[in-house]
Write a protein that holds these residues in place. Structure first.
Motif, PDB file in Angstrom:
ATOM      1  N   GLY A 186      24.907  25.057  26.493  1.00  0.00           N
ATOM      2  CA  GLY A 186      25.758  26.003  27.202  1.00  0.00           C
ATOM      3  C   GLY A 186      27.184  25.500  27.318  1.00  0.00           C
ATOM      4  N   ARG A 187      27.894  26.074  28.286  1.00  0.00           N
ATOM      5  CA  ARG A 187      29.304  25.736  28.478  1.00  0.00           C
ATOM      6  C   ARG A 187      29.502  24.241  28.726  1.00  0.00           C
ATOM      7  N   GLY A 188      28.451  23.611  29.271  1.00  0.00           N
ATOM      8  CA  GLY A 188      28.516  22.168  29.539  1.00  0.00           C
ATOM      9  C   GLY A 188      28.750  21.333  28.289  1.00  0.00           C
TER      10      GLY A 188
ATOM     11  N   ALA B 127      21.812  28.880  22.179  1.00  0.00           N
ATOM     12  CA  ALA B 127      23.015  28.748  23.005  1.00  0.00           C
ATOM     13  C   ALA B 127      23.027  29.792  24.118  1.00  0.00           C
ATOM     14  N   SER B 128      23.795  29.492  25.144  1.00  0.00           N
ATOM     15  CA  SER B 128      23.996  30.490  26.204  1.00  0.00           C
ATOM     16  C   SER B 128      25.105  31.438  25.760  1.00  0.00           C
ATOM     17  N   ARG B 129      25.242  32.529  26.489  1.00  0.00           N
ATOM     18  CA  ARG B 129      26.306  33.484  26.140  1.00  0.00           C
ATOM     19  C   ARG B 129      27.687  32.866  26.312  1.00  0.00           C
ATOM     20  N   ALA B 130      27.829  32.001  27.322  1.00  0.00           N
ATOM     21  CA  ALA B 130      29.139  31.384  27.532  1.00  0.00           C
ATOM     22  C   ALA B 130      29.547  30.612  26.282  1.00  0.00           C
TER      23      ALA B 130
ATOM     24  N   PHE C 253      22.514  33.105  17.663  1.00  0.00           N
ATOM     25  CA  PHE C 253      21.872  31.981  18.356  1.00  0.00           C
ATOM     26  C   PHE C 253      21.823  32.184  19.871  1.00  0.00           C
ATOM     27  N   GLN C 254      22.369  33.284  20.342  1.00  0.00           N
ATOM     28  CA  GLN C 254      22.393  33.498  21.798  1.00  0.00           C
ATOM     29  C   GLN C 254      21.013  33.827  22.341  1.00  0.00           C
ATOM     30  N   ILE C 255      20.662  33.130  23.405  1.00  0.00           N
ATOM     31  CA  ILE C 255      19.381  33.378  24.073  1.00  0.00           C
ATOM     32  C   ILE C 255      19.684  34.144  25.353  1.00  0.00           C
ATOM     33  N   GLY C 256      18.902  35.177  25.630  1.00  0.00           N
ATOM     34  CA  GLY C 256      19.105  35.877  26.897  1.00  0.00           C
ATOM     35  C   GLY C 256      19.003  37.367  26.746  1.00  0.00           C
ATOM     36  N   GLN C 257      19.379  38.008  27.817  1.00  0.00           N
ATOM     37  CA  GLN C 257      19.217  39.450  27.888  1.00  0.00           C
ATOM     38  C   GLN C 257      19.930  40.179  26.762  1.00  0.00           C
ATOM     39  N   THR C 258      21.131  39.746  26.411  1.00  0.00           N
ATOM     40  CA  THR C 258      21.845  40.391  25.312  1.00  0.00           C
ATOM     41  C   THR C 258      21.806  39.523  24.058  1.00  0.00           C
ATOM     42  N   GLY C 259      20.832  38.643  23.999  1.00  0.00           N
ATOM     43  CA  GLY C 259      20.639  37.805  22.817  1.00  0.00           C
ATOM     44  C   GLY C 259      19.186  37.856  22.388  1.00  0.00           C
TER      45      GLY C 259
ATOM     46  N   ILE D 112      23.421  24.191  30.800  1.00  0.00           N
ATOM     47  CA  ILE D 112      23.242  25.632  31.019  1.00  0.00           C
ATOM     48  C   ILE D 112      22.904  25.826  32.490  1.00  0.00           C
ATOM     49  N   SER D 113      23.627  26.729  33.149  1.00  0.00           N
ATOM     50  CA  SER D 113      23.430  26.842  34.599  1.00  0.00           C
ATOM     51  C   SER D 113      22.141  27.567  34.967  1.00  0.00           C
ATOM     52  N   GLY D 114      21.707  28.516  34.112  1.00  0.00           N
ATOM     53  CA  GLY D 114      20.471  29.245  34.421  1.00  0.00           C
ATOM     54  C   GLY D 114      20.742  30.588  35.073  1.00  0.00           C
TER      55      GLY D 114
ATOM     56  N   ILE E 296      20.684  34.566  35.554  1.00  0.00           N
ATOM     57  CA  ILE E 296      19.537  35.471  35.413  1.00  0.00           C
ATOM     58  C   ILE E 296      19.455  36.045  33.990  1.00  0.00           C
ATOM     59  N   GLN E 297      20.623  36.326  33.407  1.00  0.00           N
ATOM     60  CA  GLN E 297      20.602  36.925  32.064  1.00  0.00           C
ATOM     61  C   GLN E 297      20.163  35.913  31.008  1.00  0.00           C
ATOM     62  N   HIS E 298      20.415  34.648  31.246  1.00  0.00           N
ATOM     63  CA  HIS E 298      19.928  33.638  30.294  1.00  0.00           C
ATOM     64  C   HIS E 298      18.412  33.474  30.458  1.00  0.00           C
ATOM     65  N   LEU E 299      17.977  33.433  31.719  1.00  0.00           N
ATOM     66  CA  LEU E 299      16.541  33.277  31.986  1.00  0.00           C
ATOM     67  C   LEU E 299      15.743  34.411  31.340  1.00  0.00           C
TER      68      LEU E 299
ATOM     69  N   ILE F  16      18.668  19.977  31.645  1.00  0.00           N
ATOM     70  CA  ILE F  16      19.527  18.801  31.802  1.00  0.00           C
ATOM     71  C   ILE F  16      20.868  19.320  32.299  1.00  0.00           C
ATOM     72  N   ASN F  17      21.233  18.928  33.506  1.00  0.00           N
ATOM     73  CA  ASN F  17      22.454  19.463  34.107  1.00  0.00           C
ATOM     74  C   ASN F  17      22.977  18.441  35.104  1.00  0.00           C
ATOM     75  N   LYS F  18      24.291  18.296  35.164  1.00  0.00           N
ATOM     76  CA  LYS F  18      24.815  17.281  36.084  1.00  0.00           C
ATOM     77  C   LYS F  18      24.879  17.786  37.527  1.00  0.00           C
TER      78      LYS F  18
HETATM   79  C1  LIG Z   1      25.420  42.253  31.067  1.00  0.00           C
HETATM   80  C2  LIG Z   1      25.369  40.748  30.909  1.00  0.00           C
HETATM   81  C3  LIG Z   1      24.566  40.222  29.915  1.00  0.00           C
HETATM   82  C4  LIG Z   1      24.491  38.825  29.732  1.00  0.00           C
HETATM   83  N1  LIG Z   1      23.683  38.327  28.761  1.00  0.00           N
HETATM   84  C5  LIG Z   1      23.547  36.985  28.642  1.00  0.00           C
HETATM   85  C6  LIG Z   1      22.677  36.420  27.671  1.00  0.00           C
HETATM   86  O1  LIG Z   1      22.050  37.119  26.871  1.00  0.00           O
HETATM   87  N2  LIG Z   1      22.571  35.082  27.614  1.00  0.00           N
HETATM   88  C7  LIG Z   1      23.259  34.241  28.443  1.00  0.00           C
HETATM   89  O2  LIG Z   1      23.102  33.015  28.326  1.00  0.00           O
HETATM   90  N3  LIG Z   1      24.098  34.752  29.361  1.00  0.00           N
HETATM   91  C8  LIG Z   1      24.278  36.088  29.465  1.00  0.00           C
HETATM   92  N4  LIG Z   1      25.163  36.584  30.368  1.00  0.00           N
HETATM   93  C9  LIG Z   1      26.098  35.647  31.023  1.00  0.00           C
HETATM   94  C10 LIG Z   1      25.489  34.896  32.183  1.00  0.00           C
HETATM   95  O3  LIG Z   1      25.653  35.645  33.367  1.00  0.00           O
HETATM   96  C11 LIG Z   1      26.185  33.527  32.365  1.00  0.00           C
HETATM   97  O4  LIG Z   1      27.570  33.751  32.513  1.00  0.00           O
HETATM   98  C12 LIG Z   1      25.977  32.556  31.209  1.00  0.00           C
HETATM   99  O5  LIG Z   1      24.604  32.444  30.915  1.00  0.00           O
HETATM  100  C13 LIG Z   1      26.509  31.193  31.611  1.00  0.00           C
HETATM  101  O6  LIG Z   1      26.400  30.317  30.531  1.00  0.00           O
HETATM  102  P1  LIG Z   1      26.282  28.758  30.806  1.00  0.00           P
HETATM  103  O7  LIG Z   1      25.091  28.475  31.633  1.00  0.00           O
HETATM  104  O8  LIG Z   1      26.386  28.068  29.486  1.00  0.00           O
HETATM  105  O9  LIG Z   1      27.648  28.463  31.556  1.00  0.00           O
HETATM  106  P2  LIG Z   1      27.915  28.086  33.071  1.00  0.00           P
HETATM  107  O10 LIG Z   1      27.316  29.048  33.995  1.00  0.00           O
HETATM  108  O11 LIG Z   1      29.379  27.839  33.178  1.00  0.00           O
HETATM  109  O12 LIG Z   1      27.138  26.717  33.261  1.00  0.00           O
HETATM  110  C14 LIG Z   1      27.518  25.526  32.638  1.00  0.00           C
HETATM  111  C15 LIG Z   1      26.615  24.460  33.233  1.00  0.00           C
HETATM  112  O13 LIG Z   1      26.870  23.231  32.577  1.00  0.00           O
HETATM  113  C16 LIG Z   1      26.762  22.181  33.514  1.00  0.00           C
HETATM  114  N5  LIG Z   1      27.507  21.039  32.953  1.00  0.00           N
HETATM  115  C17 LIG Z   1      28.842  20.945  32.738  1.00  0.00           C
HETATM  116  N6  LIG Z   1      29.134  19.754  32.160  1.00  0.00           N
HETATM  117  C18 LIG Z   1      27.954  19.090  32.024  1.00  0.00           C
HETATM  118  C19 LIG Z   1      27.589  17.815  31.493  1.00  0.00           C
HETATM  119  N7  LIG Z   1      28.497  16.993  30.978  1.00  0.00           N
HETATM  120  N8  LIG Z   1      26.288  17.465  31.526  1.00  0.00           N
HETATM  121  C20 LIG Z   1      25.339  18.272  32.051  1.00  0.00           C
HETATM  122  N9  LIG Z   1      25.629  19.503  32.559  1.00  0.00           N
HETATM  123  C21 LIG Z   1      26.921  19.898  32.532  1.00  0.00           C
HETATM  124  C22 LIG Z   1      27.357  22.754  34.778  1.00  0.00           C
HETATM  125  O14 LIG Z   1      26.885  22.064  35.926  1.00  0.00           O
HETATM  126  C23 LIG Z   1      26.853  24.190  34.727  1.00  0.00           C
HETATM  127  O15 LIG Z   1      25.654  24.342  35.429  1.00  0.00           O
HETATM  128  C24 LIG Z   1      25.249  37.965  30.562  1.00  0.00           C
HETATM  129  C25 LIG Z   1      26.048  38.511  31.577  1.00  0.00           C
HETATM  130  C26 LIG Z   1      26.111  39.872  31.747  1.00  0.00           C
HETATM  131  C27 LIG Z   1      26.961  40.431  32.855  1.00  0.00           C
END
Ligand SMILES: Cc1cc2nc3c(=O)[nH]c(=O)nc-3n(C[C@H](O)[C@H](O)[C@H](O)COP(=O)(O)OP(=O)(O)OC[C@H]3O[C@@H](n4cnc5c(N)ncnc54)[C@H](O)[C@@H]3O)c2cc1C
Length: 598
Positions: free
Chosen positions: A484-486, A509-512, A523-529, A542-544, A546-549, A561-563
């Motif tokens: 994910g974004r991490g 990957a997450s959507r972010a 490669f996107q996993i989740g509601q729109t992947g 990956i933060s977790g 609801i849409q990723h779950l 794995i998350n810090k």
């Molecule tokens: C209509 C709609 C549909 C969507 N569909 C999807 C979908 O299909 N799939 C999806 O994934 N999302 C989807 N989303 C987006 C979703 O709401 C989240 O925004 C997205 O999943 C966040 O991605 P993320 O967890 O990678 O990023 P973030 O929420 O920013 O989380 C990043 C995480 O990384 C951790 N981190 C940072 N640095 C490190 C490090 N060095 N080591 C360990 N951990 C670290 C942080 O603590 C944080 O928890 C959708 C949203 C909407 C509104």
């Protein structure tokens, strides 16, 4: 050129969805309603086609209760010219097939050149309506399109449809139906002028009688339907997920609580085989997911008295492939080998399958949740007037009836359904069902039934293969390593790829991460992947949300794995490591290497 866009009003993804006192419906109090996100891609694309051509009309259509007008207003505010509201109490309990019949009737009445759908509505996640409408209209159809262009004369649409391992570019003569996948475009926001203008645009109420369709309210449930519309249909009920609110141990599909099920109809015909439509690698080899589909069919075959059989539509079967199907439990292989069956086109496959079903009357037809089988099973259901349960995660025989369980509302609830009559059509989610253990030497009888292979309307232009990573396909992989974004940047995905190579895993990957352009959308996993159910899911940074779950919560073992110790993903994880992924991932790789070398 008239374009009709089919849209659905659904609960906002972030809304908590609860079962109401009627277990077949959800509690609508406090729900925020939105246009299903995939439908927004469809609306946007319709507007772009019109704008590019400098002429034409875009009409939004929905079937739903009075409140669905709000969704139509949103489309009008985006720029749609007018709207049609299929608003009749007769459709209150409309399932996939009744909805498809109503939409097909409007499309016909409006004489549309193009019908656009979203890939799936994010409430019931059936993903079947677009293909079913195309079948009812006798139109070609391309699902999950990522790109399109209509030719100058307005006679043909060229689309890129997403399939496992790449993109297939097809020419479809118009009229045709297509469904939008994320990545097709970025939907526009309505402007203030658009919002004001929308108030003056027409929303026409249409009743069943206006379309020459019968109603069914107060009558017996229509036979042959899987009761699938989550909020209303008889025979469907929802059970709360035990976890996802973040409490208690996570439970697999078979361990979730479920209430009693209303059985439909009185057909209880116990004869007939369970057919499994073969998913192959296009080189004559059945894919691994067939071990799961055949394994489940064989398990059910004895209580249901039929036998598991494979139906293989292909341009080239191999002896090894037929042997493999026998070893996985197929007692008979019905082989239709014909050059016209490749590449896959729903308009060709569905009539062939339907002809075989009509000749042989199987009790059930199972497919796997793959891009082509999801579509062809929807077309088959529409052609036969049969019920389809899509993306099933559990099957059980209760009182001689097959009962399917499938996730709805992004996996927040489970829905149970059964069929009024055979054939029972279902698509099974990969990696959920126990695969058959290959029985060495078990051989299937091979039949080559005669079947008419119709001439296709759509033609393949090219197939763009993804460059092979040497890693397994995401939806089929037993282990998935996801970032994910991490990860902080695209270059860091090599850390996960390296770990994945050791584990024989796919990388997701997450959507972010996808929206940031670090990984392609496939490669996107989740509601729109993609929806995945691997044996092991490892989520890094990956933060977790609801849409990723929604795309991975049915994984058997989840490791996060998350810090951040408060990251929501830990609430559904079986194992969690609070730490910096840049340290944890290489350390895990070393440990796995040592273990796997032993
Ligand atoms: C209509 C709609 C549909 C969507 N569909 C999807 C979908 O299909 N799939 C999806 O994934 N999302 C989807 N989303 C987006 C979703 O709401 C989240 O925004 C997205 O999943 C966040 O991605 P993320 O967890 O990678 O990023 P973030 O929420 O920013 O989380 C990043 C995480 O990384 C951790 N981190 C940072 N640095 C490190 C490090 N060095 N080591 C360990 N951990 C670290 C942080 O603590 C944080 O928890 C959708 C949203 C909407 C509104």
């Amino acid at each position: 050129m008239k374009i009709l866009v089919m849209i659905k009003q659904v609960p906002d993804t972030a809304t908590q969805v609860k079962v109401s006192s009627d277990p077949k419906a959800i509690d609508t109090a406090g729900i925020t309603w939105i246009v299903s996100p995939y439908d927004e891609f469809a609306v946007e694309e319709a507007l772009r086609i019109k704008e590019k051509r400098g002429q034409g009309e875009v009409v939004a259509v929905t079937l739903g209760p009075e409140r669905a007008k709000e969704a139509l207003r949103s489309c009008l505010a985006m720029g749609v010219d007018r709207a049609v509201h299929l608003n009749d109490p007769t459709w209150e309990q409309a399932d996939t097939l009744l909805t498809a019949r109503a939409l097909a009737a409007v499309i016909k009445q409006e004489q549309a050149a193009l019908a656009l759908f979203g890939r799936q509505a994010i409430d019931d996640d059936m993903g079947a309506v677009g293909a079913a409408v195309a079948e009812l209209l006798g139109w070609p159809c391309a699902s999950w399109i990522m790109e399109e262009s209509v030719d100058e004369a307005g006679k043909t649409i060229r689309v890129g449809r997403q399939v496992e391992g790449g993109l297939e570019i097809f020419d479809l003569p118009l009229p045709a139906a297509v469904s939008a996948q994320k990545g097709l475009n970025e939907p526009r926001y309505p402007t203030l002028k658009g919002i004001m203008g929308a108030k003056k645009k027409e929303i026409k109420d249409v009743k069943a009688a206006d379309l020459g369709l019968p109603g069914f309210r107060g009558a017996r449930p229509v036979r042959g339907q899987a009761r699938s519309a989550p909020a209303a249909a008889a025979g469907t009920h929802h059970s709360r997920r035990p976890r996802g609110g973040g409490q208690g141990p996570r439970e697999g599909p078979s361990r979730r609580r479920q209430s009693n099920l209303t059985l439909l109809g009185d057909d209880n015909d116990m004869a007939g085989a369970i057919w499994c439509v073969v998913e192959d690698d296009r080189q004559g080899n059945p894919k691994k997911v067939m071990a799961e589909v055949l394994g489940e069919a064989s398990r059910l075959a004895s209580p249901l008295t039929g036998q598991a059989e494979a139906v293989w539509l292909t341009d080239k079967a191999t002896e090894a492939g037929i042997k493999q199907l026998g070893e996985w439990g197929a007692k008979r292989v019905l082989l239709v080998e014909n050059a016209g069956l490749a590449p896959y086109r729903g308009e060709v496959w569905a009539p062939v399958l339907a002809e075989l079903v009509q000749k042989e009357s199987p009790q059930a037809v199972f497919g796997a949740v793959t891009t082509r089988q999801r579509e062809v099973m929807a077309r088959l259901a529409a052609r036969l007037g049969a019920g389809l349960a899509a993306d099933v995660v559990a099957l059980a025989v209760e009182d001689g009836k097959l009962v399917a369980t499938r996730p709805v509302y992004a996996g927040k609830l489970l829905s149970k359904m059964t069929w009024a009559k055979t054939p029972w059509l279902a698509t099974l989610r990969p990696n959920v069902f126990k695969p058959a253990e290959a029985q060495s030497g078990a051989a299937a009888a091979v039949d080559k039934p005669a079947a008419t292979v119709p001439a296709p309307a759509m033609s393949l232009v090219e197939r763009r293969e993804e460059s092979s990573t040497g890693l397994p396909e995401l939806a089929e992989a037993e282990i998935v390593v996801s970032g994910g974004r991490g990860l902080k940047g695209p270059e860091n995905f090599v850390i996960l790829e390296s770990l994945a190579k050791v584990l024989g895993a796919a990388v997701g990957a997450s959507r972010a991460a996808v929206d940031a352009g670090w990984r392609p959308h496939r490669f996107q996993i989740g509601q729109t992947g993609r929806t995945i159910s691997p044996k092991l899911y490892l989520g890094f940074g990956i933060s977790g949300a609801i849409q990723h779950l929604a795309g991975m919560r049915t994984s058997k073992v989840i490791c996060a794995i998350n810090k951040d110790p408060e990251a929501p993903i830990f609430k559904i994880a079986d194992f969690g490591i609070v730490g910096d992924l840049f340290e944890v991932a290489p350390a895990l790789e070393q440990e796995f290497k040592k273990l796997l070398e032993k």
